[in-house]
Scaffold this motif. Structure first.
Motif, PDB file in Angstrom:
ATOM      1  N   ASP B  69      -2.796 -13.776   5.328  1.00 23.30           N
ATOM      2  CA  ASP B  69      -3.970 -12.878   5.329  1.00 23.30           C
ATOM      3  C   ASP B  69      -3.740 -11.649   6.226  1.00 23.30           C
ATOM      4  N   SER B  70      -2.963 -11.803   7.333  1.00 20.00           N
ATOM      5  CA  SER B  70      -2.724 -10.632   8.187  1.00 20.00           C
ATOM      6  C   SER B  70      -1.916  -9.579   7.436  1.00 20.00           C
ATOM      7  N   ASP B  71      -0.974 -10.039   6.599  1.00 19.79           N
ATOM      8  CA  ASP B  71      -0.206  -9.090   5.799  1.00 19.79           C
ATOM      9  C   ASP B  71      -1.121  -8.328   4.845  1.00 19.79           C
ATOM     10  N   LEU B  72      -2.081  -9.035   4.277  1.00 18.27           N
ATOM     11  CA  LEU B  72      -3.010  -8.399   3.345  1.00 18.27           C
ATOM     12  C   LEU B  72      -3.866  -7.354   4.059  1.00 18.27           C
ATOM     13  N   ILE B  73      -4.285  -7.679   5.281  1.00 16.47           N
ATOM     14  CA  ILE B  73      -5.100  -6.738   6.058  1.00 16.47           C
ATOM     15  C   ILE B  73      -4.288  -5.482   6.379  1.00 16.47           C
ATOM     16  N   ASP B  74      -3.033  -5.672   6.785  1.00 19.98           N
ATOM     17  CA  ASP B  74      -2.179  -4.522   7.105  1.00 19.98           C
ATOM     18  C   ASP B  74      -2.019  -3.618   5.885  1.00 19.98           C
ATOM     19  N   ARG B  75      -1.806  -4.244   4.730  1.00 19.80           N
ATOM     20  CA  ARG B  75      -1.638  -3.443   3.515  1.00 19.80           C
ATOM     21  C   ARG B  75      -2.920  -2.679   3.178  1.00 19.80           C
ATOM     22  N   ALA B  76      -4.066  -3.312   3.434  1.00 18.78           N
ATOM     23  CA  ALA B  76      -5.336  -2.631   3.173  1.00 18.78           C
ATOM     24  C   ALA B  76      -5.484  -1.406   4.068  1.00 18.78           C
TER      25      ALA B  76
END
Lengths: 265, 526
Positions: B69-76
């Motif tokens: 989920d942290s990777d997804l947040i960074d991409r957002a």
């Protein structure tokens, strides 16, 4: 389902032989060049092109767009010159046929504006408008008295104001104080858009005194006013980045420090 | 399939930007259209309420493994940043297009308007948008530099920058601190003495400012502030016609002389409140500025500069034959030297020796009947401490006899009355020997100003029938130069405003104005 069918169509196109593919891409390019309105409809077909060709195609499209935008003023200029040449032809014909023997030369000059209004002005007023005076000098005195001079870039409202200015200016020239008062009163009666239209007309007709006076009034309107006031007054939008504007204010820090009270407007 | 042009532009920028972080990826041709379609669909979400979007994102995070989920947040966050940059870029481009289309004046007319602004206002206009900034770079915008300010904030670097922008187009340069000038022009015209007092106040301000900043020179003009005029091979100063300097404390004789040597085409020189000697200045003008037509010099210390020599007067007369307007205020000027000046200049029309010391009026004898002084149109001897009643009476008698045919304005007012014949400390308020009334009757075209205080301390004996209609005459005459343009000098305007209150109706206004001036001084003191 729609996406799947589109994908299969694309695959079929790829399977086609190279010769047909080249012909197809050439046609697509021509379509893009010739009919800009169809460009969006053809966007799905452009996927068949290689990335390099696609970029070239876009570059060409952009160049065409730029050329079209550049051509607009050129076309307008050509149209204007055509009108002028037609008018000159007509005048030469009229000169050949006009019978002016025995007629006295009138002291007035006829000016016809782009919206069809004809003004009869004294010769000395026409002299103030150097463009008009040059026109009169280029034609014989007989024909200029008989035919209205066409002013394609000047509207009747602006010409009326210019004539009024010339008359009042001569009357007020008796003393410097009256002249200054007149110029301020004349400018105060105009809103910003009217002043802009008038200054463009004065520039076209090369009426130097009026041009100088109006330029001074516009300059006076924004003298000692803040940047925000200048934008609002002239209706322009800030197209600087925050960094660009900050850098500019830093470079000219002296002008933005200890701003006078007037500048807060 | 239809999409708006701003979105298209954003899409293009975004596509090109998003490719760079992933060079190893081999993009398929179909991705271009796909990315644009997805972006358009994504942007349609902007109509959705922020709370709904927040909940959707939370549900998305919960649907993936917890370590991803942290990777997804960074991409957002990255996507949001890229999209914002693209949108800002497109917004600025749209703003530039709007300005180009909506601004009706062509560049040359815009430059003409900008060339009429003072330099500070030009900086404001330039900061409004890039279109104006482009026009404001034209050297013609800097042809008439006006860097005068109410308080010190222009330093040498600013002057150098502006002169450099003007280059060889430079025609006019105004520099220094002009306290209250803007205000006084608009509302309350102060007396000359008020200007001087205000100058003293500003000098104090400058000194305090300097001390408090421990010598920082961020807003101080030094003796080198005019060096740019002789830089770049002398191009900036070569065609300079107008130079006005106000209250530049650190300017000295040598630096002013160097500046004048770089201005061979100077027509109009105005100096107020500089600590430079009259003799040195006139020598520099005489040596370098042979075309000069108007000279206005007001001393920074009234009545103390006694440096003028007769030789300097002769040289000035010989080397500057085109002088038509001469104002020397607040200096010690002896009659014999003044006579050399007034008789010597063949084209002299305007003379102003207000607040001068040592002038008795003797230089006026036999002046109007010969070539030198007979061309005078304006003669101002206001508040000359040593001006004698007898000499003024002789002047008026000469006027009655037919001399001074072209004179249209004469000002012999004096706040403290005229000097007696024997002792200049003994003042005359009510003259019995000056034929003022006779002159007014014999020369109705002439404007005669003669204001003197009575024994009770109020103004009486004001004579002027035509003042209002001729108020602008001295300024116009004094400011006219051969290139046909009218230069309106600040000090000139301020001083001439005094004369506007010379008539009987203006007498009360005169008194009121004086009170207001006092208030202004107090304001400056605070």
């Amino acid at each position: 389902m729609a996406k799947e069918s589109g994908s299969s169509k694309i695959e079929m196109l790829e399977i086609s032989n190279e010769a047909m593919a080249e012909a197809q891409s050439s046609k697509i390019e021509m379509l893009e060049i010739n009919n800009e309105a169809m460009a969006e409809a053809q966007s799905s077909k452009t996927v068949t092109m290689k990335p390099a060709e696609a970029e070239e195609s876009k570059t060409e499209t952009q160049k065409i767009t730029d050329e079209e935008s550049k051509n607009v003023p050129i076309a307008a200029t050509e149209e204007e010159s055509k009108k002028l040449s037609i008018t000159k032809v007509e005048e030469s014909k009229n000169a050949a046929t006009a019978t002016t023997e025995g007629e006295k030369e009138e002291a007035k000059v006829s000016l016809k504006t782009l919206d069809g209004v004809t003004f009869e002005v004294e010769a000395w007023i026409a002299k103030e408008m150097e463009t008009v005076q040059a026109y009169i000098d280029d034609t014989s005195a007989d024909t200029s008295a008989a035919i209205a001079i066409p002013l394609h870039n000047v509207a009747g409202r602006e010409l009326a104001r210019m004539v009024e200015y010339c008359k009042e200016h001569r009357r007020a020239s008796v003393s410097a104080g009256n002249l200054k008062e007149f110029e301020e009163r004349f400018a105060a009666a105009l809103n910003l858009y009217e002043m802009k239209d008038l200054i463009i007309a004065a520039n076209y007709l090369n009426t130097k005194k009026l041009l100088e006076s109006l330029s001074r009034c516009i300059a006076k309107a924004i003298k000692n006013k803040s940047v925000e006031f200048v934008r609002d007054y002239f209706g322009v939008t800030n197209d600087y980045t925050t960094e660009e504007e900050a850098q500019y204010r830093e470079t000219n820090a002296w002008a933005f420090r200890n701003v006078d009270e007037d500048s807060r407007n | 399939m239809d999409s708006h042009s701003p979105v298209l532009t954003s899409t293009t920028s975004l596509s090109s930007m998003s490719k760079r972080p992933c060079p190893s990826q081999n993009p398929r041709a179909e991705n271009l259209g796909e990315v644009e379609r997805r972006l358009e669909a994504f942007l349609s979400l902007s109509d959705v309420a922020s709370l709904s979007l927040d909940l959707s994102f939370e549900r998305l995070l919960q649907s993936v493994p917890s370590d991803a989920d942290s990777d997804l947040i960074d991409r957002a966050l990255k996507m949001a940043s890229l999209l914002l940059d693209a949108a800002k870029h497109s917004s600025r481009k749209r703003a530039s297009n709007h300005n180009s289309l909506s601004w009706p004046l062509p560049p040359d007319l815009t430059i003409k308007v900008f060339s009429m602004l003072d330099t500070q206002s030009l900086c404001y206009a330039s900061a409004a948008c890039s279109l104006f900034s482009k026009c404001a770079k034209d050297p013609m915008c800097y042809a008439n530099l006006d860097l005068t300010t109410l308080v010190p904030k222009v330093n040498n670097a600013v002057v150098a920058t502006m002169v450099q922008r003007a280059g060889k187009a430079l025609r006019s340069l105004k520099l220094g601190v002009v306290p209250g000038a803007t205000t006084s022009l608009g509302s309350c015209p102060p007396f000359a003495c008020t200007i001087r007092n205000a100058i003293v106040e500003v000098s104090n301000f400058s000194w305090n400012d300097k001390r408090s900043r421990q010598g920082r020179e961020s807003s101080i003009l030094t003796r080198c502030c005019l060096s740019p005029l002789s830089g770049d091979g002398g191009a900036p100063g070569a065609l300079l016609r107008k130079l006005h300097l106000y209250n530049i404390e650190r300017m000295d004789n040598a630096s002013l002389g160097a500046a004048l040597s770089a201005c061979p085409s100077l027509l109009d020189l105005e100096i107020v409140g500089l600590h430079v000697e009259l003799r040195q200045t006139l020598m520099s003008v005489s040596a370098n500025c042979h075309l000069i037509e108007r000279l206005f010099f007001e001393s920074s210390k009234t009545g103390r500069d006694d440096s003028l020599k007769a030789q300097t007067c002769f040289e000035l007369v010989n080397n500057c034959p085109h002088l038509t307007s001469l104002s020397l205020r607040g200096f010690k000027l002896h009659d014999c030297k003044v006579r050399v000046l007034v008789k010597g200049f063949r084209k002299l029309k305007y003379v102003d020796f207000s607040t001068s010391y040592s002038i008795t009026g003797n230089f006026l004898r036999n002046l109007g009947s010969c070539n030198g002084g007979n061309l005078l149109e304006v003669l101002i001897l206001r508040d000359c401490m040593h001006l004698k009643e007898m000499e003024v009476a002789k002047l008026l008698t000469a006027i009655l006899a037919g001399d001074f045919k072209l004179l249209v304005h004469l000002d012999i007012s004096n706040r403290e009355g005229l000097a007696s014949e024997a002792d200049w400390y003994h003042r005359c308020y009510n003259s019995s020997i000056m034929p003022i009334k006779q002159v007014l009757e014999a020369r109705p075209d002439m404007c005669l100003v003669a204001e003197y205080p009575s024994a009770e301390g109020s103004y009486i004996e004001t004579f002027d029938a035509d003042m209002n209609s001729e108020i602008s005459l001295p300024s116009q005459l004094s400011s006219h130069t051969s290139d046909g343009s009218i230069f309106m000098s600040t000090s000139e305007s301020s001083y001439n405003s005094d004369q506007g209150s010379g008539n009987e109706d203006g007498q009360d206004a005169n008194y009121v104005i004086y009170e207001e001036s006092s208030d202004e001084i107090d304001f400056l003191s605070l």
